[in-house]
Design a protein around this motif. Structure first.
Motif, PDB file in Angstrom:
ATOM      1  N   ASP A  29      36.011  43.041  34.745  1.00  0.00           N
ATOM      2  CA  ASP A  29      36.843  42.028  35.417  1.00  0.00           C
ATOM      3  C   ASP A  29      38.326  42.361  35.312  1.00  0.00           C
ATOM      4  O   ASP A  29      39.085  42.174  36.267  1.00  0.00           O
ATOM      5  N   LEU A  59      39.143  45.189  37.737  1.00  0.00           N
ATOM      6  CA  LEU A  59      39.168  44.677  39.117  1.00  0.00           C
ATOM      7  C   LEU A  59      40.450  43.903  39.380  1.00  0.00           C
ATOM      8  O   LEU A  59      41.047  44.015  40.455  1.00  0.00           O
ATOM      9  N   ALA A  60      40.865  43.100  38.413  1.00  0.00           N
ATOM     10  CA  ALA A  60      42.093  42.316  38.577  1.00  0.00           C
ATOM     11  C   ALA A  60      43.291  43.236  38.768  1.00  0.00           C
ATOM     12  O   ALA A  60      44.176  42.972  39.583  1.00  0.00           O
ATOM     13  N   ALA A  98      43.226  44.730  42.198  1.00  0.00           N
ATOM     14  CA  ALA A  98      43.597  43.736  43.203  1.00  0.00           C
ATOM     15  C   ALA A  98      45.091  43.468  43.218  1.00  0.00           C
ATOM     16  O   ALA A  98      45.674  43.160  44.259  1.00  0.00           O
ATOM     17  N   ASP A 120      42.886  39.218  45.342  1.00  0.00           N
ATOM     18  CA  ASP A 120      41.526  38.679  45.419  1.00  0.00           C
ATOM     19  C   ASP A 120      40.541  39.669  44.803  1.00  0.00           C
ATOM     20  O   ASP A 120      40.203  40.689  45.390  1.00  0.00           O
ATOM     21  N   MET A 121      40.023  39.360  43.587  1.00  0.00           N
ATOM     22  CA  MET A 121      39.130  40.267  42.870  1.00  0.00           C
ATOM     23  C   MET A 121      37.811  40.472  43.598  1.00  0.00           C
ATOM     24  O   MET A 121      37.270  41.584  43.646  1.00  0.00           O
ATOM     25  N   ASP A 122      37.264  39.418  44.161  1.00  0.00           N
ATOM     26  CA  ASP A 122      35.987  39.549  44.871  1.00  0.00           C
ATOM     27  C   ASP A 122      36.134  40.458  46.080  1.00  0.00           C
ATOM     28  O   ASP A 122      35.244  41.276  46.378  1.00  0.00           O
ATOM     29  N   LYS A 165      36.409  44.042  44.901  1.00  0.00           N
ATOM     30  CA  LYS A 165      35.097  44.504  44.442  1.00  0.00           C
ATOM     31  C   LYS A 165      34.235  44.924  45.636  1.00  0.00           C
ATOM     32  O   LYS A 165      33.606  45.983  45.625  1.00  0.00           O
TER      33      LYS A 165
END
Length: 376
Positions: free
Chosen positions: A41, A44-45, A48, A317-319, A322
């Motif tokens: 996480d 990913l952050a 982003a 936006d992390m999602d 991803k």
């Protein structure tokens, strides 16, 4: 009626070595999975939030030839950073018969080296009930001609792997060799690549585009559908065409052709309304990232062109990042497999899954029973 027997010995709650070891093992496993999830996480952050982190990430992906899924790519990078290792190539220790891992390359892991953890595919034949549940959930199930579920990847477990620097033995050159190319750098805008194409894949890329149902042509600048672009992919009533400028050097011609193939393979034309420009935002980042990974894995560096792209579309936006990263790694690996089918997967590495395999990054890493520990 139960009676209290004062002479009976009560079982001790403590000092049970077996139970204590089991408890610690369960706690250690839960702690490890929680750390893996937190590291994933966090990375990913950062991807982003910081465009430079994305560029660094796809460079690492290229170093490994897009061999790994998103989950494993991040898992290995985090561990390497924690140890101060610049990773080049990973393989498991190898079976006793020397048919896999570093043993297959006549190299041996030094005593005392700490293994890297990696998600390895677990293969078995699912029951018909399990297969039906997966299909109902939209997951593809491989079946034999008889209709019986085939042996396939059913999950992932943590296995051990080791980096080249942890081994000794016969000389070993990682399959992916990076060749830095001379490029012009003028400010912060993308600059065209100059010089010859060392990869020799242009004709193969054109064939892959045609296999997707598109025609291909080299065109003079600002003619046809090009306008001011280096390349363009068009799909509409009666037309499916890729055009690339005919006045650029071979290196840039190959780079642009690969970029357009990436748009097709990423599915950007599948969701775009007829006539919409797919060369923008997330779509452009995905296509450019795929091109950079594939070219660098094949020996040509497009960094001076690729690094200039702006990645503000993600907006933290992390999602979204991803999803983008998963698409980039999947498509890059597929294209490299198509271009180098005989060398796309190291047969000595049993931790490798196919280019379309389920991604361990999709597992709820903190969930009970989501994964299991497996040997290398």
């Amino acid at each position: 009626m139960a009676k209290n027997n004062p002479r009976a010995k009560k079982p001790k709650a403590k000092n049970n070595p077996t139970a204590d070891r089991a408890g610690r093992g369960g706690d250690d496993r839960a702690e490890l999975l929680a750390k893996i999830k937190a590291d994933f996480d966090d990375r990913l952050a950062r991807l982003a939030a910081e465009p430079a982190q994305w560029v660094e990430f796809i460079d690492h992906v290229a170093t490994f030839g897009a061999r790994y899924s998103l989950g494993n790519q991040i898992l290995l990078l985090v561990q390497a950073e924690e140890r101060g290792i610049e990773p080049r190539y990973f393989l498991p220790y190898g079976r006793k018969d020397g048919s896999t891992g570093w043993k297959a390359h006549k190299r041996y892991v030094r005593a005392g080296e700490k293994a890297f953890k990696i998600w390895a595919p677990i293969k078995r034949r699912p029951t018909e009930e399990q297969a039906a549940e997966w299909e109902a959930a939209g997951r593809k199930v491989k079946r034999e001609p008889s209709g019986r579920p085939a042996v396939q990847v059913v999950g992932f477990g943590l296995a051990n792997t080791f980096e080249l620097s942890q081994t000794d033995g016969e000389p070993f050159e990682p399959p992916t060799v990076l060749v830095r190319r001379r490029v012009h750098k003028r400010g912060n805008s993308p600059q065209l690549l100059v010089g010859d194409d060392p990869t020799g894949v242009f004709d193969d890329l054109v064939k892959l585009i045609k296999d997707e149902g598109y025609t291909f042509e080299l065109a003079a600048p600002r003619t046809g559908y090009l306008r001011g672009a280096n390349g363009v992919t068009v799909r509409g009533p009666g037309v499916q065409m890729v055009q690339v400028r005919d006045d650029v050097d071979p290196a840039q011609r190959t780079k642009t052709t690969l970029h357009e193939l990436a748009h097709i393979r990423c599915g950007h034309l599948d969701t775009a309304p007829v006539g919409e420009n797919v060369h923008r935002g997330r779509n452009e980042t995905e296509a450019e990232s795929v091109a950079h990974i594939v070219l660098r894995a094949l020996g040509m560096d497009s960094a001076a062109y690729s690094d200039a792209y702006v990645f503000g579309w993600a907006d933290g936006d992390m999602d979204l990042v991803k999803e983008c990263a998963e698409t980039v790694l999947r498509v890059a690996k597929q294209i490299l497999t198509d271009l180098t089918p005989a060398d796309s997967t190291d047969e000595s590495d049993p931790t490798q899954a196919g280019p379309d395999a389920f991604d361990p990054a999709m597992i709820d890493l903190a969930g009970a029973g989501a994964v299991e520990q497996v040997a290398a």
